[in-house]
Design an enzyme around this catalytic site. Structure first.
Site, PDB file in Angstrom:
ATOM      1  N   VAL B  16       0.828  -1.209   0.000  1.00 53.34           N
ATOM      2  CA  VAL B  16       0.000   0.000   0.000  1.00 53.34           C
ATOM      3  C   VAL B  16       0.863   1.261   0.000  1.00 53.34           C
ATOM      4  O   VAL B  16       0.579   2.227  -0.721  1.00 53.34           O
ATOM      5  CB  VAL B  16      -0.971  -0.002   1.206  1.00 53.34           C
ATOM      6  CG1 VAL B  16      -1.819   1.258   1.212  1.00 53.34           C
ATOM      7  CG2 VAL B  16      -1.860  -1.240   1.148  1.00 53.34           C
ATOM      8  N   ARG B  49      11.918  -1.289   7.627  1.00 53.88           N
ATOM      9  CA  ARG B  49      12.764  -2.115   8.478  1.00 53.88           C
ATOM     10  C   ARG B  49      14.112  -2.374   7.820  1.00 53.88           C
ATOM     11  O   ARG B  49      15.138  -2.372   8.454  1.00 53.88           O
ATOM     12  CB  ARG B  49      12.065  -3.452   8.766  1.00 53.88           C
ATOM     13  CG  ARG B  49      11.690  -3.584  10.230  1.00 53.88           C
ATOM     14  CD  ARG B  49      11.131  -4.943  10.505  1.00 53.88           C
ATOM     15  NE  ARG B  49      10.050  -5.224   9.538  1.00 53.88           N
ATOM     16  CZ  ARG B  49       9.038  -6.023   9.779  1.00 53.88           C
ATOM     17  NH1 ARG B  49       8.939  -6.633  10.940  1.00 53.88           N
ATOM     18  NH2 ARG B  49       8.111  -6.254   8.882  1.00 53.88           N
ATOM     19  N   LYS B 109      -6.813  -2.254  10.125  1.00 50.34           N
ATOM     20  CA  LYS B 109      -8.107  -2.644  10.725  1.00 50.34           C
ATOM     21  C   LYS B 109      -7.945  -3.353  12.056  1.00 50.34           C
ATOM     22  O   LYS B 109      -8.733  -3.163  12.975  1.00 50.34           O
ATOM     23  CB  LYS B 109      -8.901  -3.511   9.755  1.00 50.34           C
ATOM     24  CG  LYS B 109      -8.186  -4.776   9.323  1.00 50.34           C
ATOM     25  CD  LYS B 109      -8.118  -4.943   7.827  1.00 50.34           C
ATOM     26  CE  LYS B 109      -7.097  -4.015   7.221  1.00 50.34           C
ATOM     27  NZ  LYS B 109      -6.757  -4.253   5.833  1.00 50.34           N
ATOM     28  N   VAL B 136     -10.935  -0.604   5.528  1.00 46.94           N
ATOM     29  CA  VAL B 136     -12.032  -1.499   5.155  1.00 46.94           C
ATOM     30  C   VAL B 136     -12.267  -1.457   3.647  1.00 46.94           C
ATOM     31  O   VAL B 136     -12.539  -0.399   3.081  1.00 46.94           O
ATOM     32  CB  VAL B 136     -13.338  -1.125   5.888  1.00 46.94           C
ATOM     33  CG1 VAL B 136     -14.475  -2.064   5.476  1.00 46.94           C
ATOM     34  CG2 VAL B 136     -13.152  -1.169   7.393  1.00 46.94           C
ATOM     35  N   GLY B 138     -10.514  -1.788   0.754  1.00 43.94           N
ATOM     36  CA  GLY B 138      -9.670  -1.177  -0.274  1.00 43.94           C
ATOM     37  C   GLY B 138     -10.171   0.158  -0.783  1.00 43.94           C
ATOM     38  O   GLY B 138     -10.269   1.131  -0.035  1.00 43.94           O
ATOM     39  N   ILE B 140     -13.103   0.973  -1.807  1.00 42.64           N
ATOM     40  CA  ILE B 140     -14.523   1.261  -1.608  1.00 42.64           C
ATOM     41  C   ILE B 140     -14.725   2.221  -0.434  1.00 42.64           C
ATOM     42  O   ILE B 140     -14.286   1.942   0.670  1.00 42.64           O
ATOM     43  CB  ILE B 140     -15.321  -0.035  -1.338  1.00 42.64           C
ATOM     44  CG1 ILE B 140     -15.051  -1.069  -2.433  1.00 42.64           C
ATOM     45  CG2 ILE B 140     -16.804   0.261  -1.210  1.00 42.64           C
ATOM     46  CD1 ILE B 140     -15.691  -2.430  -2.148  1.00 42.64           C
ATOM     47  N   GLY B 191      -0.414 -14.291  -5.912  1.00 44.51           N
ATOM     48  CA  GLY B 191      -0.260 -13.088  -5.093  1.00 44.51           C
ATOM     49  C   GLY B 191      -1.564 -12.617  -4.461  1.00 44.51           C
ATOM     50  O   GLY B 191      -1.638 -11.517  -3.929  1.00 44.51           O
ATOM     51  N   LYS B 209     -12.874  -5.714  10.201  1.00 46.16           N
ATOM     52  CA  LYS B 209     -13.545  -4.696   9.388  1.00 46.16           C
ATOM     53  C   LYS B 209     -15.009  -4.543   9.815  1.00 46.16           C
ATOM     54  O   LYS B 209     -15.546  -3.439   9.904  1.00 46.16           O
ATOM     55  CB  LYS B 209     -13.452  -5.075   7.909  1.00 46.16           C
ATOM     56  CG  LYS B 209     -12.014  -5.053   7.377  1.00 46.16           C
ATOM     57  CD  LYS B 209     -11.921  -5.720   6.005  1.00 46.16           C
ATOM     58  CE  LYS B 209     -10.486  -5.724   5.479  1.00 46.16           C
ATOM     59  NZ  LYS B 209     -10.318  -6.587   4.285  1.00 46.16           N
ATOM     60  N   GLY B 306      -5.085  -4.362  -2.756  1.00 46.24           N
ATOM     61  CA  GLY B 306      -4.125  -4.097  -3.818  1.00 46.24           C
ATOM     62  C   GLY B 306      -3.474  -2.741  -3.670  1.00 46.24           C
ATOM     63  O   GLY B 306      -3.978  -1.853  -2.988  1.00 46.24           O
TER      64      GLY B 306
END
Lengths: 436, 436
Positions: B16, B49, B109, B136, B138, B140, B191, B209, B306
């Site tokens: 992300v 990291r 979440k 929650v 992606g 939307i 993936g 969520k 995604g």
């Protein structure tokens, strides 16, 4: 944050106004709780034309007035809600409220699509927000989606079924084989069409909404006079039947699409694949499919009209306005800019098409039409011309050609030529086939 | 309004985080335009990291640090984005940023569902917004829908398919007849499942969520320990086949529902009608159906995960945070309150059910089970027990009973009794049938 009660003034108390009243009456305490005790709303003044008309909501008589200025100027009215419709008196009301620094909530798509630029400028100048979730698709928060949720996205296309009246009529024509007049009469009887259905069925209600969505996506309002808009009045049961036989449904679709050279905005009855999710949006439901570069495909579905669904969007904007008044801060979302986007002329937009010809049934007709199309460089991907089982020897027959992607201007010119053929007895019927 | 560039600090730069970088790189100018010149965003610090790990985004080396405090404390970082996941270090980062008065955007979440109450309190105390649309579903905008658009509504139910990994696995089991291990392996290869798939397939990702959505609807977070959560690990191809034969599909469904006595929150693989719109939500798409008193039925559909879809929601929150910083004003939406809603125990919730028994095929078995159900007052609406054409004389057979609406506690007790019958060879398999 304070818990001051904010006063609402309603200009107009028809379907949506009554919905707002009823929602606030039922859910005021809930709204207070859900806003952490910050927002309490009270309707304090209601302007109507006729004090004696019967209403769907039981507001006390002392709230009513026939003088809209009394609503706007009332010192206990903090937020003005414009729900009278039209683009003249409504304009004056909204402009006056903004000039008084009062936030305005409106559901008036025609007003915003036609005269929004002036109102957005007043809103900026007087730091008074103008909120209009209720203007597009009833309860569906698509304004917020485009204005806020997709703010980081290049929006590639918006395709919507956003006029419930037209959608209901087309659905009934599809399901029950009704003609347009019968389906319209039924819609009126059930309250799904207004006494004057003009703006709903001629495509302009949907077009105004599309113009608004485009303005939020592409920098400003386009001149509505340049937008291509067709209604459903001429859709026939025959084309609906042929659509079905070919795997499509006919929907009044509004389409906004970004091209390299500008944007495309169209509203017209269109063929869409019967498998597409928009094909199953029925009745008074609306749906809007948005494609954008980061979020990808999104779809928003819900009740597109009606007392409480549209009232729900007004109340959402009222809470937002109340929050802004209580806590400061700028407009909720960003208003459309003042740059008019370049419109791609409809003649330059290309889609596959359905064309139906009414022809004299004699040898050579198909060849003649097919040649004319071929000469223009228009490819035929299929034909459909079921003979009528009740009249296999009919003198006139319907011949459908499904055409490959063709620029609309080229198609129009070619059809104008074909229309003059002796064997072609009526003006060809065209529907564009949208791949969404 | 000023056009000051605001600095972003990213804690975490995985999928992300890279999406956020790429979107801002590509669309910064667009965002500036779409926000009327107000919002310009720049990523100024990125904590990771391992500095040497290869990335999906080409941020310059000088932005990176391994010290997250350098991100939070950096004077040119105005907004902190937490994308490292987990509930310990992530908590410290978010808490520290809020205490410093910096707005926080997070997609975490688990953190919010488990420890949100503390963070929401810090947000209020330090007047630093915490925004979490990315937590929650992606791309939307369902947080915004519940928190803002439906703020005037009593929310009756929320039903969602909000874990793409589980949804993909169940879809492949349904379409290709794969077993769970094969479908999981395929999802990992493509993936669609992470190396450690635990939280996705055991239902907890979706449950977190659901808890968040419920908290926005009903006044506060519930104790996640009290929530009923089951994963998809034990779903078999046989039950998927029987579901199909009965007109259902199996989906990992999260469900939030309001009762007079409290609220119901459940996440579990469930039967839903194959005709319901949620049944056709496939692959990595998510959808959430909301029912509420004024707006009626709404549905929100889009990419549930995604790089860029989730990044799109982060960017939307960044713009909101930037707007708040530039112009003052309170939190975008209203945060969940601090009152824990009363949970209706799962035993008291009632639905129709599918129960499959593995039994010894001898006379009287059906009667025996049917009697036990009847004695408990549980009605049978149908049975399904196709004999195996390859082995019509099998010793053990699968018998399915479809039961009328039954309280889950009563069903559990009755099945515990039936399980002890000599003819019942395995623990009965139960799926609840949800009518949405």
């Amino acid at each position: 944050m304070s818990g001051k009660t904010l006063g609402i003034g309603l200009a107009g108390f028809g379907t949506v106004g009554s919905g707002v009243w009823n929602i606030l009456k039922r859910n005021s305490e809930l709204i207070r709780e859900r806003t952490n005790g910050v927002v309490t709303l009270e309707v304090r003044k209601i302007a109507v034309r006729d004090l004696n008309k019967s209403r769907d909501a039981d507001a006390p008589a002392d709230r009513f007035t026939t003088d809209v200025n009394e609503v706007i100027d009332h010192e206990e009215v903090d937020i003005v809600v414009e729900l009278i419709g039209g683009t003249t008196t409504a304009f004056d009301i909204v402009a006056r409220a903004l000039k008084a620094g009062k936030p305005v909530v409106t559901g008036n798509k025609a007003l915003l699509a036609e005269r929004g630029q002036e109102l957005f400028a007043l809103s900026r100048q007087h730091q008074a927000p103008i909120l209009f979730e209720a203007a597009v698709a009833g309860a569906i928060p698509v304004i917020k989606a485009v204005q806020e949720s997709l703010i980081g996205n290049q929006i590639d296309s918006i395709a919507g079924i956003i006029n419930g009246t037209s959608n209901y009529i087309l659905q009934r024509m599809t399901e029950a084989g009704l003609g347009y007049p019968e389906a319209l009469a039924e819609a009126k009887e059930l309250g799904y069409a207004e006494a004057d259905e003009t703006l709903d069925v001629n495509g302009w209600d949907a077009a105004h909404k599309a113009i608004l969505l485009a303005s939020l996506s592409y920098g400003g309002l386009v001149d509505s006079g340049k937008v291509y808009v067709r209604g459903i009045e001429k859709v026939t049961p025959l084309d609906i039947r042929f659509a079905k036989e070919l795997g499509y449904v006919i929907k009044l679709l509004c389409l906004v699409r970004r091209h390299e050279s500008g944007i495309e905005i169209r509203t017209q009855p269109s063929f869409i694949s019967s498998k597409h999710i928009l094909a199953s949006v029925n009745g008074v439901f609306n749906a809007i499919a948005v494609k954008s570069d980061a979020a990808g495909e999104s779809l928003f579905y819900g009740r597109g009209a009606g007392q409480e669904p549209t009232g729900s969007s007004v109340v959402s904007d009222l809470v937002e306005a109340a929050r802004l008044l209580s806590n400061g801060g700028s407009h909720r979302g960003f208003l459309p800019g003042d740059q008019e986007p370049v419109l791609v002329p409809v003649e330059e937009t290309a889609t596959p098409c359905y064309v139906r010809f009414k022809v004299t049934d004699r040898p050579g007709v198909i060849a003649e039409i097919a040649s004319a199309l071929a000469n223009a460089g228009i490819g035929i991907s299929g034909t459909h011309s079921p003979s009528d089982p009740d009249n296999p020897d009919a003198e006139f027959v319907d011949m459908v050609f499904v055409l490959h992607k063709t620029p609309f201007g080229l198609l129009k010119d070619t059809l104008a030529e074909i229309e003059n053929f002796d064997s072609v007895t009526e003006r060809p019927v065209v529907f564009r086939i949208e791949t969404l």
